[in-house]
Design a protein around this motif. Structure first.
Motif, PDB file in Angstrom:
ATOM      1  N   VAL A 156      -2.920   9.826   8.089  1.00 45.35           N
ATOM      2  CA  VAL A 156      -2.852   8.406   7.740  1.00 45.35           C
ATOM      3  C   VAL A 156      -3.610   8.155   6.438  1.00 45.35           C
ATOM      4  O   VAL A 156      -3.122   7.449   5.539  1.00 45.35           O
ATOM      5  CB  VAL A 156      -3.434   7.540   8.883  1.00 45.35           C
ATOM      6  N   ALA A 157      -4.801   8.736   6.308  1.00 42.90           N
ATOM      7  CA  ALA A 157      -5.577   8.590   5.077  1.00 42.90           C
ATOM      8  C   ALA A 157      -4.814   9.139   3.880  1.00 42.90           C
ATOM      9  O   ALA A 157      -4.764   8.509   2.810  1.00 42.90           O
ATOM     10  CB  ALA A 157      -6.923   9.297   5.228  1.00 42.90           C
ATOM     11  N   ARG A 158      -4.203  10.307   4.053  1.00 37.82           N
ATOM     12  CA  ARG A 158      -3.447  10.926   2.956  1.00 37.82           C
ATOM     13  C   ARG A 158      -2.293  10.039   2.500  1.00 37.82           C
ATOM     14  O   ARG A 158      -1.985   9.961   1.296  1.00 37.82           O
ATOM     15  CB  ARG A 158      -2.920  12.291   3.404  1.00 37.82           C
ATOM     16  N   SER A 159      -1.655   9.352   3.429  1.00 32.31           N
ATOM     17  CA  SER A 159      -0.507   8.511   3.069  1.00 32.31           C
ATOM     18  C   SER A 159      -0.902   7.356   2.158  1.00 32.31           C
ATOM     19  O   SER A 159      -0.052   6.787   1.465  1.00 32.31           O
ATOM     20  CB  SER A 159       0.168   7.970   4.331  1.00 32.31           C
ATOM     21  N   LEU A 160      -2.176   7.006   2.141  1.00 29.31           N
ATOM     22  CA  LEU A 160      -2.641   5.850   1.375  1.00 29.31           C
ATOM     23  C   LEU A 160      -3.299   6.217   0.040  1.00 29.31           C
ATOM     24  O   LEU A 160      -3.622   5.329  -0.747  1.00 29.31           O
ATOM     25  CB  LEU A 160      -3.637   5.046   2.221  1.00 29.31           C
ATOM     26  N   ILE A 161      -3.499   7.498  -0.231  1.00 33.66           N
ATOM     27  CA  ILE A 161      -4.328   7.925  -1.355  1.00 33.66           C
ATOM     28  C   ILE A 161      -3.775   7.474  -2.708  1.00 33.66           C
ATOM     29  O   ILE A 161      -4.533   7.173  -3.628  1.00 33.66           O
ATOM     30  CB  ILE A 161      -4.535   9.463  -1.339  1.00 33.66           C
ATOM     31  N   ASN A 162      -2.457   7.414  -2.853  1.00 37.31           N
ATOM     32  CA  ASN A 162      -1.875   7.019  -4.150  1.00 37.31           C
ATOM     33  C   ASN A 162      -1.542   5.534  -4.220  1.00 37.31           C
ATOM     34  O   ASN A 162      -0.768   5.109  -5.079  1.00 37.31           O
ATOM     35  CB  ASN A 162      -0.627   7.852  -4.454  1.00 37.31           C
ATOM     36  N   ASP A 163      -2.127   4.749  -3.312  1.00 31.72           N
ATOM     37  CA  ASP A 163      -1.924   3.300  -3.288  1.00 31.72           C
ATOM     38  C   ASP A 163      -0.435   2.930  -3.281  1.00 31.72           C
ATOM     39  O   ASP A 163       0.041   2.176  -4.132  1.00 31.72           O
ATOM     40  CB  ASP A 163      -2.621   2.652  -4.498  1.00 31.72           C
ATOM     41  N   PRO A 164       0.324   3.456  -2.309  1.00 34.69           N
ATOM     42  CA  PRO A 164       1.762   3.197  -2.282  1.00 34.69           C
ATOM     43  C   PRO A 164       2.062   1.759  -1.873  1.00 34.69           C
ATOM     44  O   PRO A 164       1.238   1.092  -1.252  1.00 34.69           O
ATOM     45  CB  PRO A 164       2.259   4.173  -1.213  1.00 34.69           C
ATOM     46  N   SER A 165       3.251   1.307  -2.208  1.00 29.01           N
ATOM     47  CA  SER A 165       3.692  -0.017  -1.778  1.00 29.01           C
ATOM     48  C   SER A 165       4.212   0.004  -0.346  1.00 29.01           C
ATOM     49  O   SER A 165       4.081  -0.975   0.385  1.00 29.01           O
ATOM     50  CB  SER A 165       4.794  -0.528  -2.706  1.00 29.01           C
ATOM     51  N   LEU A 166       4.813   1.132   0.045  1.00 29.55           N
ATOM     52  CA  LEU A 166       5.513   1.237   1.317  1.00 29.55           C
ATOM     53  C   LEU A 166       5.048   2.459   2.094  1.00 29.55           C
ATOM     54  O   LEU A 166       4.993   3.565   1.545  1.00 29.55           O
ATOM     55  CB  LEU A 166       7.023   1.344   1.060  1.00 29.55           C
ATOM     56  N   ILE A 167       4.702   2.260   3.365  1.00 35.09           N
ATOM     57  CA  ILE A 167       4.368   3.358   4.262  1.00 35.09           C
ATOM     58  C   ILE A 167       5.542   3.577   5.211  1.00 35.09           C
ATOM     59  O   ILE A 167       5.965   2.657   5.915  1.00 35.09           O
ATOM     60  CB  ILE A 167       3.102   3.058   5.086  1.00 35.09           C
ATOM     61  N   LEU A 168       6.065   4.802   5.235  1.00 28.28           N
ATOM     62  CA  LEU A 168       7.101   5.198   6.183  1.00 28.28           C
ATOM     63  C   LEU A 168       6.456   6.094   7.228  1.00 28.28           C
ATOM     64  O   LEU A 168       5.865   7.122   6.884  1.00 28.28           O
ATOM     65  CB  LEU A 168       8.229   5.958   5.475  1.00 28.28           C
TER      66      LEU A 168
END
Length: 231
Positions: A156-168
């Motif tokens: 979950v932390a890794r999915s946010l590291i690049n400050d994405p607009s959308l989480i799948l």
């Protein structure tokens, strides 16, 4: 939440083999508002993961259109898809896909490093995210030294590291026991709320699905609104 972040129109996905054609998605339509938390449920083989793979740029559409932010997924080159995934998306899967020879901190930092973020800055961002998901004290541990729940927290932390607009998120609790599944589900929703992200979640777990703003059931290749709060 007035801005549209995903617009899907008349989406069809057909798989072809020598002996048959199998159409999974049939004229599917979906509009997702920025900042919303959308949940999709459905039977195995109904097309839930296929839809997420198309939005994630992993699978190609047969016909129709898929617009995500400024990206037209039907018309992107491979280099554009790589940029789209790096800058626009955060991905979480049923299996964590952590690199086994790298620590939790290094795994979270990796997408930022690949995107060209300086090592010190990437590490600082990763440390903050690991703090947020509750595994900062495990940051120097390898995946094999972490529990299943801890590994998924790192994912979950890794999915946010690049400050994405959308989480799948595709069945992010599917490999966890009920107690950990509940904790990771709550964590995921709290993190997208904290960082003001849009979430598109596929799950078979109705107790987690109830946390969404809108829930759809995929059936016969189409999406239908469904109310899970009474279940």
């Amino acid at each position: 939440m007035s801005d549209t972040i995903i617009e899907i129109k008349d989406l069809e996905k057909t798989y072809f083999s020598d002996s048959e054609e199998l159409t999974i998605l049939k004229g599917l339509n979906l509009t997702v508002a920025q900042g919303s938390k959308i949940v999709i449920v459905g039977e195995s083989g109904s097309g839930k993961s296929t839809l997420l793979n198309i939005i994630g740029g992993i699978d190609k559409i047969t016909s129709g259109s898929v617009i995500a932010g400024k990206w037209n997924l039907a018309k992107m080159s491979e280099s554009s898809i790589s940029e789209y995934r790096s800058k626009f998306l955060g991905l979480i899967f049923q299996f964590h896909y952590l690199l086994k020879d790298f620590t939790a901190l290094e795994n979270v930092s990796m997408p930022a490093l690949i995107a060209g973020v300086p090592k010190k800055e990437a590490a600082q961002k990763a440390e903050q995210l690991l703090q947020d998901v509750g595994v900062y004290d495990r940051k120097d541990h390898l995946p094999s030294q972490l529990s299943g729940g801890e590994r998924q927290r790192v994912a979950v932390a890794r999915s946010l590291i690049n400050d994405p607009s959308l989480i799948l998120a595709d069945e992010p609790t599917g490999n966890l026991d009920p107690a950990n599944a509940s904790l990771i589900g709550e964590l995921l929703f709290s993190m997208v709320e904290k960082y003001n992200k849009t979430l598109l979640l596929v799950t078979h777990d109705y107790s987690i699905a109830k946390n969404g703003d809108i829930c759809y059931k995929i059936s016969n290749g189409h999406l239908e609104s469904t109310d899970l709060r009474s279940k």
